[in-house]
Design an enzyme around this catalytic site. Structure first.
Site, PDB file in Angstrom:
ATOM      1  N   HIS A 146      16.550   6.223 -12.566  1.00 12.61           N
ATOM      2  CA  HIS A 146      15.786   7.449 -12.227  1.00 12.61           C
ATOM      3  C   HIS A 146      14.272   7.198 -12.260  1.00 12.61           C
ATOM      4  O   HIS A 146      13.492   8.114 -12.493  1.00 12.61           O
ATOM      5  CB  HIS A 146      16.123   8.605 -13.174  1.00 12.61           C
ATOM      6  CG  HIS A 146      17.590   8.789 -13.398  1.00 12.61           C
ATOM      7  ND1 HIS A 146      18.356   9.653 -12.666  1.00 12.61           N
ATOM      8  CD2 HIS A 146      18.439   8.175 -14.265  1.00 12.61           C
ATOM      9  CE1 HIS A 146      19.619   9.596 -13.065  1.00 12.61           C
ATOM     10  NE2 HIS A 146      19.699   8.689 -14.038  1.00 12.61           N
ATOM     11  N   SER A 156      -9.709  -1.593   2.628  1.00  8.59           N
ATOM     12  CA  SER A 156      -9.908  -0.319   3.301  1.00  8.59           C
ATOM     13  C   SER A 156     -11.240  -0.374   4.030  1.00  8.59           C
ATOM     14  O   SER A 156     -12.184  -1.022   3.580  1.00  8.59           O
ATOM     15  CB  SER A 156      -9.930   0.796   2.255  1.00  8.59           C
ATOM     16  OG  SER A 156     -10.685   1.889   2.732  1.00  8.59           O
ATOM     17  N   LYS A 175     -10.416  -1.128  -2.617  1.00 13.99           N
ATOM     18  CA  LYS A 175      -8.980  -1.074  -2.341  1.00 13.99           C
ATOM     19  C   LYS A 175      -8.374  -2.425  -1.995  1.00 13.99           C
ATOM     20  O   LYS A 175      -8.988  -3.268  -1.357  1.00 13.99           O
ATOM     21  CB  LYS A 175      -8.712  -0.123  -1.174  1.00 13.99           C
ATOM     22  CG  LYS A 175      -9.059   1.296  -1.495  1.00 13.99           C
ATOM     23  CD  LYS A 175      -7.948   1.992  -2.233  1.00 13.99           C
ATOM     24  CE  LYS A 175      -6.936   2.474  -1.210  1.00 13.99           C
ATOM     25  NZ  LYS A 175      -5.897   3.268  -1.848  1.00 13.99           N
ATOM     26  N   GLU A 230       4.422  -2.091   2.915  1.00  9.49           N
ATOM     27  CA  GLU A 230       4.567  -0.746   3.501  1.00  9.49           C
ATOM     28  C   GLU A 230       5.114  -0.808   4.922  1.00  9.49           C
ATOM     29  O   GLU A 230       5.954   0.002   5.321  1.00  9.49           O
ATOM     30  CB  GLU A 230       3.220  -0.028   3.521  1.00  9.49           C
ATOM     31  CG  GLU A 230       2.700   0.362   2.157  1.00  9.49           C
ATOM     32  CD  GLU A 230       1.261   0.870   2.266  1.00  9.49           C
ATOM     33  OE1 GLU A 230       1.082   2.072   2.490  1.00  9.49           O
ATOM     34  OE2 GLU A 230       0.326   0.066   2.137  1.00  9.49           O
TER      35      GLU A 230
END
Ligand code: ARG
Length: 458
Positions: free
Chosen positions: A156, A277, A283, A290
């Site tokens: 979970h 970024s 970043k 992704e």
């Protein structure tokens, strides 16, 4: 525009209908297979007495020349052709005149396209099997490097029990090893030669199908000409293996995205597989993970799309089947590229001990081991679960970890507890207590690694 048909028509084909139906821009990637299929077919035509030896050699030389030119720049060779089969035949006629017009004797684009497609699937399976092998090696190497690193295991997405990080990597190993089996099966299913099936009923020339199959490196021939031109099961098996493999890649990617977030910070992904970024200079984004996660959606869609395309088709060939290659080429390219990136990204992962240690301290990760300790001292598990819950609540209320409680504090909850409880309440003891086949005890994980070495003969 040049067409392979036209004799029975009075009016020309509508331009928009042509644009709508021509498949050359996608099926041009089949050209090496289409040339090979024509070459094998020419041999069978010679065997059947349709071509003389001289004609056969002229045709095979011309096909080799066309292949060479297509290798340089296929796009320059295409001139308004409907599909790759029409293109190759037009070029052969351009090269040889009337002799070129003999090549389509006893074959149809229906058996031709599916022979090309089966060859394509076999080749892609080989590439994918090699990439899976590379990924498995990368996972195994990370497992070996992290055989002593204790890591929080989750259910979970809540801290559950400590595991070896090696065990976590080997969990993915299992998934990709199963994929290996599925792509091997997809290869096997594709490995029968349909050429000779003609449009649907077979051919009138007694073409030697076994000879064609051998020439094209198939292990046998299909058994029913109608099924041969209508069947796409092998392709669906490939799409299905691809979808499941992408699902595994996507789950692994998801973990890399989570683990590399500054919020969790368990892992650092190598610079080679992260991006910056354009506005936020601090970043370091896990774009490759992704994108693998994102692209998996399309590959799942390709499987569903193909099933939906074929589900209401009567026997045998229907033009709807032309859409199969759109799904196939996309899934093949995506799974290949994703596997290649993942296999290269895994070795760049470095693990950050401090956040991992901090996570292991949170969430009362040793509570189950405490409950098991009580069971070993005669307390029935359901009761020990209850007692442990109370101990955890007490510790949590006082903001302390379990192992910091004094013996007196423990004994308020159960008098079976003695000094030896502290030996149970360590991460190492917890991990090594899971000493069953498939468990996370170091002995068991090493055992699994040994089995892997034997299975793969590494
Ligand atoms: N481009 C077609 C396909 O990919 C080739 C077969 C065409 N056959 C036909 N009967 N029109 O399916």
């Amino acid at each position: 525009m040049t067409k392979l048909w036209g004799g029975r028509f009075k009016k020309p084909f509508d331009d928009d209908a042509a644009r709508f139906s021509y498949s050359i821009q996608s099926d041009k990637v089949l050209y090496p297979y289409d040339i090979a299929v024509n070459t094998a077919h020419a041999l069978a035509l010679m065997g059947a007495g349709i071509l003389t030896a001289e004609e056969h050699s002229k045709i095979t030389n011309a096909l080799a020349k066309i292949k060479f030119e297509m290798d340089q720049c296929i796009d320059e060779m295409i001139q308004g052709d409907e599909d790759i089969h029409s293109c190759v035949e037009r070029l052969l006629i351009l090269e040889l005149g009337d002799l070129g017009k003999k090549i389509h004797t006893g074959k149809s684009r229906n058996d031709q396209v599916i022979t090309d497609t089966r060859m394509f699937v076999k080749d892609r399976c080989c590439t994918i099997l090699d990439l899976l092998d590379a990924l498995l090696k990368a996972l195994y190497t990370q497992a070996a490097a992290n055989i002593d690193r204790i890591f929080p295991g989750f259910t979970h997405f809540q801290t559950a029990q400590p595991v070896l990080l090696a065990h976590h990597f080997l969990a993915y190993f299992e998934q990709f090893e199963r994929d290996l089996g599925r792509f091997r099966q997809a290869y096997k299913s594709a490995d029968l030669c349909p050429l000779g099936s003609g449009a649907l009923a077979g051919n009138n020339y007694g073409l030697n199908r076994e000879l064609i199959a051998r020439e094209l490196n198939f292990s046998g021939v299909t058994r029913n000409s109608m099924d041969a031109v209508a069947d796409r099961d092998f392709l669906i098996e490939f799409l299905s293996a691809s979808a499941l493999c992408m699902t595994h890649l996507s789950r692994l990617s998801e973990e890399l995205v989570l683990w590399s977030s500054p919020l969790i910070d368990f892992v650092t992904i190598g610079d080679e597989f992260t991006t910056g970024s354009s506005i936020m200079p601090q970043k370091k984004n896990p774009d490759i993970a992704e994108l693998i996660r994102g692209k998996s959606g399309r590959v799942l869609g390709n499987l569903t799309g193909m099933l939906a395309t074929i589900k209401a088709l009567p026997l045998t060939y229907n033009r709807d089947l032309q859409e199969d290659k759109v799904f196939l080429f996309d899934s093949a390219a995506t799974v290949t590229d994703s596997l290649r990136c993942m296999a290269k990204m895994i070795p760049t992962l470095t693990f950050n001990p401090a956040p991992i240690a901090a996570a292991l301290e949170k969430g009362y990760i040793l509570a189950t081991d405490f409950a098991d300790y009580l069971v070993k001292r005669g307390v029935p598990f359901r009761e020990s679960h209850e007692i442990t819950g109370q101990v955890v609540l007490y510790a949590e209320t006082h903001g302390r970890p379990l192992e910091s409680l004094s013996l007196d504090e423990f004994r308020q909850f159960s008098t079976v507890i003695s000094d030896d409880v502290y030996a149970v309440l360590t991460l190492e003891a917890s991990v090594n207590a899971k000493d069953v086949p498939g468990g996370t005890a170091k002995r068991q994980v090493l055992n699994q690694m040994q089995h892997i070495k034997e299975r793969f003969q590494w």
